[in-house]
Design an enzyme around this catalytic site. Structure first.
Site, PDB file in Angstrom:
ATOM      1  N   SER A 171     -13.692 -96.993 -11.955  1.00  0.00           N
ATOM      2  CA  SER A 171     -14.110 -95.804 -12.679  1.00  0.00           C
ATOM      3  C   SER A 171     -12.899 -95.076 -13.247  1.00  0.00           C
ATOM      4  O   SER A 171     -11.755 -95.492 -13.049  1.00  0.00           O
ATOM      5  CB  SER A 171     -14.874 -94.853 -11.741  1.00  0.00           C
ATOM      6  OG  SER A 171     -15.992 -95.471 -11.175  1.00  0.00           O
ATOM      7  N   SER A 202     -19.247 -98.779 -13.394  1.00  0.00           N
ATOM      8  CA  SER A 202     -18.123 -97.835 -13.443  1.00  0.00           C
ATOM      9  C   SER A 202     -18.615 -96.427 -13.740  1.00  0.00           C
ATOM     10  O   SER A 202     -19.691 -96.216 -14.290  1.00  0.00           O
ATOM     11  CB  SER A 202     -17.098 -98.266 -14.502  1.00  0.00           C
ATOM     12  OG  SER A 202     -17.685 -98.254 -15.795  1.00  0.00           O
ATOM     13  N   GLU A 230     -17.299 -93.255 -15.715  1.00  0.00           N
ATOM     14  CA  GLU A 230     -16.353 -92.542 -16.583  1.00  0.00           C
ATOM     15  C   GLU A 230     -16.903 -91.144 -16.822  1.00  0.00           C
ATOM     16  O   GLU A 230     -17.843 -90.949 -17.604  1.00  0.00           O
ATOM     17  CB  GLU A 230     -16.155 -93.280 -17.910  1.00  0.00           C
ATOM     18  CG  GLU A 230     -15.282 -94.516 -17.810  1.00  0.00           C
ATOM     19  CD  GLU A 230     -16.040 -95.742 -17.325  1.00  0.00           C
ATOM     20  OE1 GLU A 230     -15.406 -96.730 -16.929  1.00  0.00           O
ATOM     21  OE2 GLU A 230     -17.288 -95.705 -17.343  1.00  0.00           O
TER      22      GLU A 230
END
Length: 362
Positions: A240, A278, A280
């Site tokens: 991430s 992930s 973000e």
């Protein structure tokens, strides 16, 4: 360890601030508490710790005079407490704390205690501290809660002490970045700044823990495909990235959300594709667009519309350079079960870029 500028990498065309970091914005501080230990595996000990806490103080009086803020999510497989509140109110009133996934609760608890100690009014009005996380379990044993309240306090105190520093802060494998990996190499904490033609400072702080080595791109050069051994590089979790933009430009909450969104463009330049797993998550805040506790805005002009264009450019370039700084300043790190995250060798990278005619393009 060397930062990107020290090996001749100059991302974009805008000038940097004096330290090329978040410390270039007045009143902003950055501090770390790094937790490294090697003990027997649980239950006999706490195992291998490669983790920590990083604290970004946006303004010491943020609780009394909240900063305009906004956020953006590129892929949401992660957590950032206080994110919803910042979006709803368009303001942020606590420092930003960064840590590893499994220790977010401990950091949140300590952040609440710090807020209560700093402002007695918190007991009547409460706060929701901003705490973001990335997963460092490739290198760090998460079967034990490795971070203590004392670590959070140490990072907070270090952040306060760093304000006004004339040297860039520690980056790479420090604080929350201790156990992170990025684009097939060691990652962690990275920061950079830009000064716009209008004289505003825009800075980015990243906690990088994403991507694949074969996609690593350095200022347009497909380095990941050119480095020997890329095909044999071990796969790591998608990871991430938590990103924060801080600027002294008077930008309202809607404008801050737009600034935060541009961090994703900087990550894409380095090779990110925002994997399914992930997270973000990005925030942005203005140190000069403030309100009181009731939400009444202070008078003054605001930067908006096309006036944001130069700030967008600054965010994208600073985000890209922050990724590179997070990798170049992080040494090879061995963690739990012997798992190893290789440091990106700045000399090797510099030689590769020279061979590809990079210097001639600049």
């Amino acid at each position: 360890m060397l930062r990107a500028r020290q090996i001749g990498l100059e991302v974009g065309i805008l000038p940097t601030g004096p330290t090329n970091s978040v410390l270039d914005v007045a009143g902003v501080g950055l501090g770390h508490a790094t937790v490294v230990r090697d003990e027997p595996d649980p239950p006999l000990g706490r195992g291998t710790a490669r983790t920590g806490v990083t604290t970004l103080v946006l303004a010491q009086d943020a609780y009394l005079r909240p900063l305009a803020a906004g956020g953006s999510v590129l892929n949401g497989a992660g957590e950032c407490t206080g994110f919803l509140t910042a979006g709803e109110w368009g303001a942020i009133e606590t420092p930003v704390y960064l840590t590893s996934t499994m220790q977010l609760g401990r950091v949140y608890d300590a952040a609440c205690e710090i807020a209560l100690e700093q402002n007695v009014g918190v007991a009547d009005d409460v706060v929701i501290p901003v705490v973001g996380e990335c997963d460092d379990s490739f290198l760090n044993d998460c079967r034990r809660m490795q971070v203590e309240a004392a670590d959070v306090r140490a990072a907070y105190d270090a952040a306060l002490a760093s304000r006004g520093a004339t040297e860039p802060p520690a980056e790479g494998a420090v604080g929350a970045g201790t156990g992170m990996s990025c684009l097939g190499f060691k990652g962690g904490i990275g920061t950079a700044s830009r000064v716009t033609p209008s004289g505003y400072t825009v800075a980015v702080l990243l906690l990088t823990n994403f991507g694949e080595r074969r996609r690593l791109t350095v200022d347009g050069v497909p380095v990941g495909r050119l480095l020997p051994g890329t095909a044999d590089a071990p796969d790591k979790p998608a990871g991430s990235c938590i990103g924060v933009v801080v600027t002294d430009a008077p930008v309202d909450s809607a404008g801050c959300a737009r600034l935060a969104r541009r961090i994703g463009l900087g990550l894409a330049r380095t090779g990110s594709t925002a994997h399914h797993g992930s997270g973000e998550i990005f925030l942005a805040a203005s140190t000069t667009c403030r309100t009181d506790r009731d939400g009444t805005a202070f008078e003054g002009a605001r930067v908006s519309g096309r006036g944001l264009d130069e700030l967008f450019e600054a965010v994208v370039d600073a985000a890209e350079e922050s990724v590179l700084n997070s990798m170049l300043t992080a040494p090879t790190t061995v963690g739990r079960s012997g798992n190893t995250s290789e440091g990106l060798d700045p000399v090797r990278l510099g030689d590769l870029l020279k061979g590809g005619g990079y210097r001639a393009r600049h």
